[in-house]
Design a protein around this motif. Structure first.
Motif, PDB file in Angstrom:
ATOM      1  N   ARG A  78      25.925  37.988  81.256  1.00  0.00           N
ATOM      2  CA  ARG A  78      26.805  38.272  81.956  1.00  0.00           C
ATOM      3  C   ARG A  78      27.990  37.312  82.054  1.00  0.00           C
ATOM      4  O   ARG A  78      29.219  37.256  82.121  1.00  0.00           O
ATOM      5  CB  ARG A  78      26.680  39.037  83.170  1.00  0.00           C
ATOM      6  N   LEU A  79      27.330  36.152  82.424  1.00  0.00           N
ATOM      7  CA  LEU A  79      28.424  34.952  82.562  1.00  0.00           C
ATOM      8  C   LEU A  79      29.005  34.320  81.553  1.00  0.00           C
ATOM      9  O   LEU A  79      30.189  33.978  81.513  1.00  0.00           O
ATOM     10  CB  LEU A  79      27.653  33.680  82.836  1.00  0.00           C
TER      11      LEU A  79
ATOM     12  N   GLY B 207      30.512  36.624  79.498  1.00  0.00           N
ATOM     13  CA  GLY B 207      31.483  37.666  79.232  1.00  0.00           C
ATOM     14  C   GLY B 207      30.971  38.839  78.323  1.00  0.00           C
ATOM     15  O   GLY B 207      32.003  39.438  78.031  1.00  0.00           O
ATOM     16  N   ARG B 208      29.586  39.118  78.075  1.00  0.00           N
ATOM     17  CA  ARG B 208      29.414  39.986  77.259  1.00  0.00           C
ATOM     18  C   ARG B 208      28.704  40.961  78.041  1.00  0.00           C
ATOM     19  O   ARG B 208      28.051  40.754  78.938  1.00  0.00           O
ATOM     20  CB  ARG B 208      28.335  39.340  76.082  1.00  0.00           C
TER      21      ARG B 208
ATOM     22  N   LEU C 214      15.146  33.713  95.446  1.00  0.00           N
ATOM     23  CA  LEU C 214      16.550  33.881  95.261  1.00  0.00           C
ATOM     24  C   LEU C 214      17.132  33.091  94.105  1.00  0.00           C
ATOM     25  O   LEU C 214      17.864  33.150  93.263  1.00  0.00           O
ATOM     26  CB  LEU C 214      17.288  33.487  96.353  1.00  0.00           C
TER      27      LEU C 214
ATOM     28  N   SER D 149      17.683  34.196  90.411  1.00  0.00           N
ATOM     29  CA  SER D 149      18.848  35.213  90.225  1.00  0.00           C
ATOM     30  C   SER D 149      19.923  34.539  89.427  1.00  0.00           C
ATOM     31  O   SER D 149      20.718  35.403  88.980  1.00  0.00           O
ATOM     32  CB  SER D 149      19.310  36.076  91.505  1.00  0.00           C
ATOM     33  N   SER D 150      20.164  33.250  89.765  1.00  0.00           N
ATOM     34  CA  SER D 150      21.194  32.752  89.178  1.00  0.00           C
ATOM     35  C   SER D 150      21.360  32.337  87.798  1.00  0.00           C
ATOM     36  O   SER D 150      20.194  32.256  87.349  1.00  0.00           O
ATOM     37  CB  SER D 150      21.886  31.411  90.043  1.00  0.00           C
TER      38      SER D 150
ATOM     39  N   SER E 188      22.433  29.419  95.916  1.00  0.00           N
ATOM     40  CA  SER E 188      22.460  30.526  94.586  1.00  0.00           C
ATOM     41  C   SER E 188      22.944  31.581  94.902  1.00  0.00           C
ATOM     42  O   SER E 188      23.752  32.099  93.825  1.00  0.00           O
ATOM     43  CB  SER E 188      21.268  30.334  93.893  1.00  0.00           C
ATOM     44  N   THR E 189      22.594  32.035  95.770  1.00  0.00           N
ATOM     45  CA  THR E 189      23.006  33.761  96.290  1.00  0.00           C
ATOM     46  C   THR E 189      24.591  33.715  96.355  1.00  0.00           C
ATOM     47  O   THR E 189      25.122  34.631  95.856  1.00  0.00           O
ATOM     48  CB  THR E 189      22.321  34.253  97.522  1.00  0.00           C
TER      49      THR E 189
ATOM     50  N   SER F 286      26.122  33.537  93.027  1.00  0.00           N
ATOM     51  CA  SER F 286      25.964  34.799  92.417  1.00  0.00           C
ATOM     52  C   SER F 286      27.088  35.592  92.972  1.00  0.00           C
ATOM     53  O   SER F 286      27.375  36.554  91.900  1.00  0.00           O
ATOM     54  CB  SER F 286      24.658  35.271  92.748  1.00  0.00           C
TER      55      SER F 286
ATOM     56  N   VAL G 240      30.256  35.156  91.384  1.00  0.00           N
ATOM     57  CA  VAL G 240      30.710  35.202  89.947  1.00  0.00           C
ATOM     58  C   VAL G 240      30.378  36.870  89.668  1.00  0.00           C
ATOM     59  O   VAL G 240      30.218  37.405  88.628  1.00  0.00           O
ATOM     60  CB  VAL G 240      29.686  34.476  89.247  1.00  0.00           C
ATOM     61  N   GLY G 241      29.967  37.542  90.621  1.00  0.00           N
ATOM     62  CA  GLY G 241      29.890  39.193  90.465  1.00  0.00           C
ATOM     63  C   GLY G 241      28.268  39.554  90.050  1.00  0.00           C
ATOM     64  O   GLY G 241      28.480  40.858  89.646  1.00  0.00           O
ATOM     65  N   LEU G 242      27.438  38.591  90.297  1.00  0.00           N
ATOM     66  CA  LEU G 242      26.159  39.163  89.815  1.00  0.00           C
ATOM     67  C   LEU G 242      25.573  39.956  91.060  1.00  0.00           C
ATOM     68  O   LEU G 242      24.292  40.742  90.627  1.00  0.00           O
ATOM     69  CB  LEU G 242      25.262  38.019  89.581  1.00  0.00           C
TER      70      LEU G 242
ATOM     71  N   PRO H  71      34.503  40.520  92.324  1.00  0.00           N
ATOM     72  CA  PRO H  71      33.859  40.201  91.208  1.00  0.00           C
ATOM     73  C   PRO H  71      32.911  41.190  90.584  1.00  0.00           C
ATOM     74  O   PRO H  71      32.823  41.528  89.329  1.00  0.00           O
ATOM     75  CB  PRO H  71      33.101  38.905  91.563  1.00  0.00           C
ATOM     76  N   TYR H  72      32.190  41.827  91.288  1.00  0.00           N
ATOM     77  CA  TYR H  72      31.044  42.566  91.035  1.00  0.00           C
ATOM     78  C   TYR H  72      31.765  43.941  90.568  1.00  0.00           C
ATOM     79  O   TYR H  72      30.777  44.645  89.620  1.00  0.00           O
ATOM     80  CB  TYR H  72      29.807  42.796  92.163  1.00  0.00           C
TER      81      TYR H  72
ATOM     82  N   THR I 131      34.398  43.869  88.621  1.00  0.00           N
ATOM     83  CA  THR I 131      35.180  43.589  87.375  1.00  0.00           C
ATOM     84  C   THR I 131      34.426  43.403  85.880  1.00  0.00           C
ATOM     85  O   THR I 131      33.107  42.981  86.168  1.00  0.00           O
ATOM     86  CB  THR I 131      35.804  42.227  87.478  1.00  0.00           C
TER      87      THR I 131
ATOM     88  N   PRO J 251      32.763  41.981  82.812  1.00  0.00           N
ATOM     89  CA  PRO J 251      32.258  40.475  82.584  1.00  0.00           C
ATOM     90  C   PRO J 251      33.497  39.690  81.732  1.00  0.00           C
ATOM     91  O   PRO J 251      33.769  38.972  82.026  1.00  0.00           O
ATOM     92  CB  PRO J 251      31.144  40.796  81.706  1.00  0.00           C
TER      93      PRO J 251
ATOM     94  N   LEU K 220      36.188  38.972  83.800  1.00  0.00           N
ATOM     95  CA  LEU K 220      35.743  38.020  84.932  1.00  0.00           C
ATOM     96  C   LEU K 220      35.870  36.687  84.399  1.00  0.00           C
ATOM     97  O   LEU K 220      36.059  35.453  85.033  1.00  0.00           O
ATOM     98  CB  LEU K 220      34.632  38.437  85.660  1.00  0.00           C
ATOM     99  N   ILE K 221      35.553  36.433  82.868  1.00  0.00           N
ATOM    100  CA  ILE K 221      35.037  34.986  82.666  1.00  0.00           C
ATOM    101  C   ILE K 221      36.639  34.222  82.703  1.00  0.00           C
ATOM    102  O   ILE K 221      36.632  32.979  82.221  1.00  0.00           O
ATOM    103  CB  ILE K 221      34.614  34.731  81.246  1.00  0.00           C
TER     104      ILE K 221
ATOM    105  N   LEU L  78      30.076  29.968  85.771  1.00  0.00           N
ATOM    106  CA  LEU L  78      29.081  29.449  86.489  1.00  0.00           C
ATOM    107  C   LEU L  78      28.524  28.958  85.261  1.00  0.00           C
ATOM    108  O   LEU L  78      27.860  29.391  84.405  1.00  0.00           O
ATOM    109  CB  LEU L  78      28.409  30.642  87.201  1.00  0.00           C
TER     110      LEU L  78
END
Lengths: 384, 563
Positions: A196-197, A199-200, A380, A383-384, B357-358, B361, B364-366, B381-382, B384, B386, B389-390, B395
């Motif tokens: 996702r990061l 953009g896919r 947490l 998750s990143s 990290s949260t 996240s 960046v819309g995760l 973001p969440y 939008t 992907p 968004l880039i 990130l």
């Protein structure tokens, strides 16, 4: 004052909070679950089967921890429902030898060539055949759910710790292998996030294909790292054993296993009942001797092994009692356990077998109560 | 205790030895620190002590390594398990069982100690490492510092004479690192254990070392000496040593305390010099890349169907308002507010699990906010897509490798160009700009940590996002790679990128950040200019600030320019 004394007396009998000392032996949970499973295998009465499932479900909900393996019960319940559905579907499509008079519907029949005689696809579907399939499927489902209950209640790592010394190292390998699945699930989640990061899209076959390789690579790397760590911590150190003893071990183990196989076959096949039992016994004895001898090679000691205490005996005993009572009930009153399909009658719940199944609830009262989960779960980072 | 006799290690299919000419003795009961730039064979040297090199990794070891009189050539790692305890870089890969108590007992079980002895040692170790509260906890639920302590405890219970640790504090926040170092200190002092440890974060460990082994470069012979001697010549050194060299202090101070005693004169000299303020955030010169023309209509519809984002202050790159994120029963963030201006660099600090990290996240819309709003470049973001968004926000995750799928660097760059709809070659040009000399044909796995980070950064920058987020970027980087990263990020900030770093590295934050935000338990506890926030904090102050307090100097560079 007297009420206080009464509470204290009652308190002595109440199940304590579980810790390492008083935990029910994992083997006891398996014996209990197998007892329920044997009981389930002895009946096709859907009411009794539902009762068995309800008993297992109640005990699981009352005594499971929040460990990862404890969540497997629901998965087994779903699997059981799937088994019933598949059984009924097959019976509908392929027909059934059960003679029935209540015609529900007639499916178009597929004409099959001469050589496929005896097989039917489509054709008439009767209520009797569906009910029979349903009962049969329910029995299988109940068996599966009992296994699921044992899975949810017994810590697999602790169970493997109870293996004889000769098998311990295999056991550790199995436990390490089992930690793979949850790790891989976490990897997949992380890599999907990373997609996702970039953009896919995160779904679709292409995404799975692209994620698959890194996930496998990660799993492999982790297994190599764990293997290195285990080696550096002394896994696989062995004592010197004379060559003769090693040979005897191999012969005993292999011979014993062969004997067990042949003996079981003899017991199950009608014509071999004579030699089956002695062969089985001899095979078992040889295998046990082999494992004992093999244990000499292992230097391992056990840290705080699980004890089979009074509560464990009660748990295991309740399962055995359910099985024994059900077998006995089956010999006394078989009609109650196998409701008639032809002619079709509504099943009734027989009183005494139902009470016998209820004995299986005992662990929900005698097994120690699992402690509450720690509130903090620092997850947490993943998750990143 | 450990003797290396003319040791060299050559891995299979490698052109030159990974390690060469090691000829030294580590005496009993000392804490010996192994330092050097990345890729000089520190991990290999540690591996030869436990016997994992070459028994497990393959390769050829020439010469002889003896530990407590046992030759690693004839003793496999499992036969050294009672004299050497090894903890690798990732404690999670070290654990065999699932609860703390079983993990502590595992090594002793393998060695066949008597049950009564095992029980006693487990209790002792639980107390020694402060793990008694955690004894029945599943390892998966522990924090980073707790895991590291369990890993150390699990190799301590067999009472090894030698403890080998590979970067034990790199992944930890400053407080957790102190915890682990205090334990090591105690082992050396009270039990006489010999500790051999490799670590990049010298500012944390060098003052505890009795001796230092320096591996100056690939294939060069190591130098063994007292910390002060070695630090005087070492290419890798902590800020306190850099300041000592700059001021010409002799002998070189290694701890903040030593340096403070010497620093009176320096403080006087610096008293009248104004502290250089970090350059003010420049005007935005970076507009988001234009949206792709095909499907532009669709994009327009999608954007308009998203709810109107928060009215961010004019000119802000991103705004977070009263953001709360709950996961299960845990509140990860509670009513956090943050506004990010173009060209601004913000460091997010706080202990492991504080919600850094949260927050990234969410930006960046995760993650979907439980309540409150997040807006980045006017978008939510969440909600939008992907691909859209880039262009707004990128990130770089903690493990840059997660971003890489392709077999070669070139393929990775082409894919990034396609993803971001950028002209071909954009990403490759960025890689060369960030770190020259990354070969096109290399597999991303074979790159060094620094190269991999540069590649991941280039992939993210291909979409020209005005907002750039980095999660723990200096993990595993040596000082040289870190200095390069600092230059790159300063350049990006000057071009108008807003940069947010979540980091434990106080020195990095001091070099880069205009502003520091400290999170604790999911709430903002401090938010202000770097100098003001960190100088007063014992945990987050960089070494220079501690030495020159109450003056607001943060980095050696600032001091050098002032003199």
């Amino acid at each position: 004052m007297s009420s206080g004394a009464a509470t204290a007396r009652w308190g002595r009998w109440r199940a304590p909070e579980a810790d390492r000392r008083n935990a029910v032996h994992p083997g006891a949970w398996w014996l209990w679950a197998l007892g329920l499973a044997v009981a389930a295998s002895r009946t096709t009465n859907p009411l009794l089967l539902a009762l068995v499932v309800a008993v297992s479900g109640y005990v699981v909900s009352a005594r499971r921890t929040d460990a990862p393996w404890a969540r497997s019960y629901l998965a087994f319940v779903k699997l059981g429902l799937l088994v019933i559905a598949v059984r009924v579907l097959f019976s509908t499509l392929l027909g059934s030898p059960i003679p029935g008079s209540h015609l529900l519907l007639t499916l178009p029949e597929v004409p099959l060539p001469q050589w496929a005689q005896g097989i039917r696809i489509g054709g008439p579907v009767t209520a009797e055949q569906l009910v029979f399939a349903l009962y049969d499927g329910a029995k299988l489902a109940a068996l599966l759910i009992c296994v699921g209950a044992a899975n949810a209640l017994a810590n697999p790592a602790r169970l493997l710790k109870c293996l004889p010394g000769a098998l311990y190292e295999v056991g550790v390998a199995v436990v390490v292998a089992m930690t793979f699945a949850p790790n891989m699930v976490a990897d997949v989640a992380r890599l999907r996030t990373a997609r996702r990061l970039r953009g896919r899209p995160t779904g679709g076959i292409k995404a799975i294909a692209q994620i698959g390789l890194p996930v496998l690579e990660g799993a492999l790397e982790r297994s190599v790292a764990v293997a290195a760590s285990m080696d550096a911590r002394g896994y696989g150190r062995s004592a010197d054993v004379p060559r003769a003893v090693r040979r005897t071990t191999t012969v005993c183990t292999l011979g014993g296993l062969l004997g067990v196989c042949a003996g079981s076959y003899g017991l199950l096949a009608a014509e071999g009942a004579g030699y089956g039992l002695p062969l089985l016994a001899a095979g078992l004895a040889a295998a046990v001797a082999g494992l004992r001898l093999g244990g000499r090679r292992s230097l391992r000691t056990r840290y705080r092994p699980d004890l089979f205490g009074a509560r464990s005996w009660l748990v295991a005993g309740s399962g055995a009692a359910v099985a024994a009572l059900m077998i006995w009930a089956g010999s006394v009153n078989p009609e109650a356990l196998h409701p008639s399909v032809v002619p079709l009658v509504a099943p009734v719940l027989p009183l005494w077998p139902a009470l016998a199944v209820a004995v299986g609830l005992l662990p929900a009262f005698v097994a120690p109560v699992p402690a509450l989960a720690p509130a903090v779960t620092p997850v947490l980072k993943e998750s990143s | 205790m450990i003797r290396f006799d003319a040791v060299s290690v050559t891995y299979d299919e490698a052109a030159r030895p990974a390690l060469q000419g090691v000829d030294l003795t580590v005496p009993e009961g000392e804490l010996v620190l192994l330092v050097g730039p990345s890729g000089v064979g520190k991990s290999t040297l540690l591996g030869t002590v436990s016997g994992l090199v070459p028994h497990f990794t393959g390769g050829t070891l020439r010469g002889r390594v003896t530990v407590a009189g046992r030759d690693t050539r004839t003793h496999r790692p499992r036969e050294l398990a009672d004299v050497v305890g090894t903890v690798g870089q990732d404690p999670l890969a070290h654990f065999v069982t699932d609860t703390v108590e079983d993990e502590l007992a595992y090594g002793m079980e393998s060695l066949g100690l008597a049950p009564a002895v095992m029980r006693r040692r487990v209790e002792e170790t639980l107390d020694l490492l402060g793990l008694a509260e955690l004894r029945e906890r599943p390892i998966a639920t522990l924090s980073g510092g707790q895991r590291q302590r369990v890993a150390i405890g699990s190799v301590l219970t067999p009472h090894p004479k030698v403890l080998v640790l590979d970067e034990p504090t790199s992944a930890l926040d400053p407080a957790a690192a102190e915890e682990v170092l205090a334990v090591l200190q105690r082992l050396v002092h009270d039990l006489g254990t010999t500790v051999l440890m490799a670590e990049h974060r010298l500012e944390r460990v060098v003052q505890y070392a009795d001796q230092v082994i320096l591996l100056p470069g690939p294939g060069q012979a190591p130098v063994l000496g007292t910390p002060a001697e070695v630090m005087a010549v070492s290419p890798v050194h902590p800020p306190v040593v850099a300041l000592g060299r700059l001021a010409g202090w002799e002998p070189l101070p290694l701890s903040v305390r030593d340096a403070r005693r010497r620093a009176a004169a320096l403080r006087e000299r610096l008293a009248d010099v104004p502290v250089p303020q970090p350059t003010a955030a420049p005007e935005p010169v970076l507009a988001p890349a234009p949206a792709p023309t095909p499907g532009g209509r669709k994009g327009w519809f999608r954007r308009s169907s998203a709810p109107a984002a928060v009215p961010a202050p004019p000119g802000a790159t991103a705004a977070v308002d009263r953001l709360t994120v709950r996961r299960g029963r845990i509140t990860a963030l509670h009513e956090v507010g943050l506004t990010l201006a173009p060209g601004e660099t913000v460091a997010l600090m706080g202990r492991n699990g504080a919600g850094k990290s949260t927050l990234l996240s969410a930006l960046v819309g995760l993650l979907e906010p439980t309540s409150g709003t997040v807006s980045v470049g006017g978008l939510t973001p969440y909600r939008t897509a992907p691909a859209e968004l880039i262009r707004r926000v990128g990130l770089v995750p903690q493990e840059p490798r997660d971003l890489l799928y392709a077999d070669t660097v070139a393929a990775e760059c082409e894919a990034a160009d396609a993803d971001a709809n950028a002209p071909a070659g954009t990403c490759r040009a960025l890689v060369d700009e960030l770190l020259p000399g990354v070969p096109d044909t290399a597999h991303p796995r074979d790159l060094s940590e620094g190269q991999r980070l540069a590649l991941a950064l280039a992939l993210v920058l291909t979409g020209r996002p005005p907002l750039l987020l980095l999660d723990e970027p200096t993990r595993g980087l040596d000082y040289a790679a870190k200095a390069r990263l600092v230059t790159v990020l300063q350049g990006l900030a000057a071009k108008g990128h807003t940069i947010v770093l979540a980091t434990h590295d106080v020195e990095l934050a001091a070099e880069l950040a205009h502003r520091v935000v400290i999170l604790a338990d999911g709430e903002t506890v401090a938010d202000g200019p770097t100098a003001e926030v960190v100088v007063s904090s014992p945990a987050f102050a960089p070494q220079i600030a501690k030495i020159l307090a109450p003056q607001h100097w943060l980095t050696v560079t600032q001091v050098r320019e002032a003199l």
